[in-house]
Design an enzyme around this catalytic site. Structure first.
Site, PDB file in Angstrom:
ATOM      1  CG  ASP A 183      -1.725  -1.074   1.239  1.00 25.98           C
ATOM      2  OD1 ASP A 183      -2.245  -1.751   0.288  1.00 25.98           O
ATOM      3  OD2 ASP A 183      -2.500  -1.473   2.385  1.00 25.98           O
TER       4      ASP A 183
HETATM    5  N1  URA Z   1      -1.345  -5.923   3.734  1.00 34.73           N
HETATM    6  C1  URA Z   1      -1.741  -4.512   3.788  1.00 34.73           C
HETATM    7  O1  URA Z   1      -2.915  -4.329   4.455  1.00 34.73           O
HETATM    8  N2  URA Z   1      -1.199  -3.688   3.391  1.00 34.73           N
HETATM    9  C2  URA Z   1       0.098  -3.944   2.661  1.00 34.73           C
HETATM   10  O2  URA Z   1       0.639  -3.105   2.149  1.00 34.73           O
HETATM   11  C3  URA Z   1       0.503  -5.192   2.695  1.00 34.73           C
HETATM   12  C4  URA Z   1      -0.347  -6.163   3.422  1.00 34.73           C
END
Ligand code: URA
Length: 237
Positions: A102
């Site tokens: 993310d």
């Molecule tokens: N899980 C999440 O919620 N975000 C990420 O970036 C990676 C795994």
């Protein structure tokens, strides 16, 4: 490969800049004169110099990046900074991302132009564990360990309900833990935490299979994987 393409790839410059370098005489090839942009070169056997320095061509590039917050896991975006912006030196290598993080997640991120390698590591069949360091608003309870181990129901990126595969929760402190998952659904860790009533306030990926984030890399820094690291990941069960 065309000479201007080779020069732009190895130096991480645009094709126009490469053509300027060739025109200005900064580029030289052993035993060849009167270089032209469209000269065909053998990237393995031809010895190419730029301002007297020998250029090294690497066919397959494997990059470990310590991704900072604020960068999108994308190779193109009009409005936000993207992870590829951080590895400008290799921007002409047609890099693919090995999975995604993310925008507000930090940590271990791999980029490569070896499509097979990227595919193998991200294949759902592989069940490769990714380990995250997580800080939450709230407190972990011992029950959460069992709930994560047994799997819980969350929605994926296409709004389909699915049951998560067994995940490992290692509680470090009241609000800190390591979580290892073998999947990579959209916002998976955040959704798993929400399901047990915790909001993620900080998330960092620290390992992909056998590969740990190099602690010497500051946020935004990167390095090439070593031959041993590449081989280990290729042979990862
Ligand atoms: N899980 C999440 O919620 N975000 C990420 O970036 C990676 C795994």
């Amino acid at each position: 490969m065309r000479l201007d393409k080779y020069v732009s790839m190895v130096l991480g410059i645009t094709r126009n800049e490469a053509r300027q370098s060739i025109k200005s005489g900064a580029v030289k090839i052993e035993f060849k004169n009167n270089l032209k942009n469209d000269d065909s070169i053998n990237e393995i056997t031809d010895v190419v110099y730029y301002n007297g320095k020998k250029l090294e061509y690497i066919k397959y590039i494997y990059i470990m990046l310590n991704k900072p917050q604020g960068y999108l896991s994308a190779t193109f975006d009009k409005s936000s900074p993207i992870v590829v912006d951080l590895v400008k030196e290799y921007q002409n290598y047609n890099l693919a991302m090995v999975g995604r993080l993310d925008k507000d997640t930090e940590g271990l991120f791999l980029l490569t132009n070896d499509g097979k390698f990227a595919h193998n590591l991200t294949s759902p069949k592989k069940d490769l564990f990714k380990k995250y360091y997580v800080e939450i608003n709230g407190s972990w309870s011992q029950d959460d360990i069992t709930i994560f181990e047994e799997g819980l129901e969350i929605y994926d990126g296409n709004k389909n309900l699915f049951k998560t595969k067994p995940a490992i929760l290692e509680i470090l402190d009241d609000d800190k833990a390591y979580i290892s998952i073998s999947e990579g659904k959209y916002h998976q860790i955040k959704k798993m935490c929400l399901k047990v009533g915790k909001e993620v306030k900080y998330l960092k990926r620290i390992a992909i299979g056998s590969l740990c984030l190099d602690e010497k890399l500051a946020l935004g820094e990167y390095r090439l994987l070593t031959v041993e690291e590449i081989e280990k990941l290729k042979n990862q069960k």
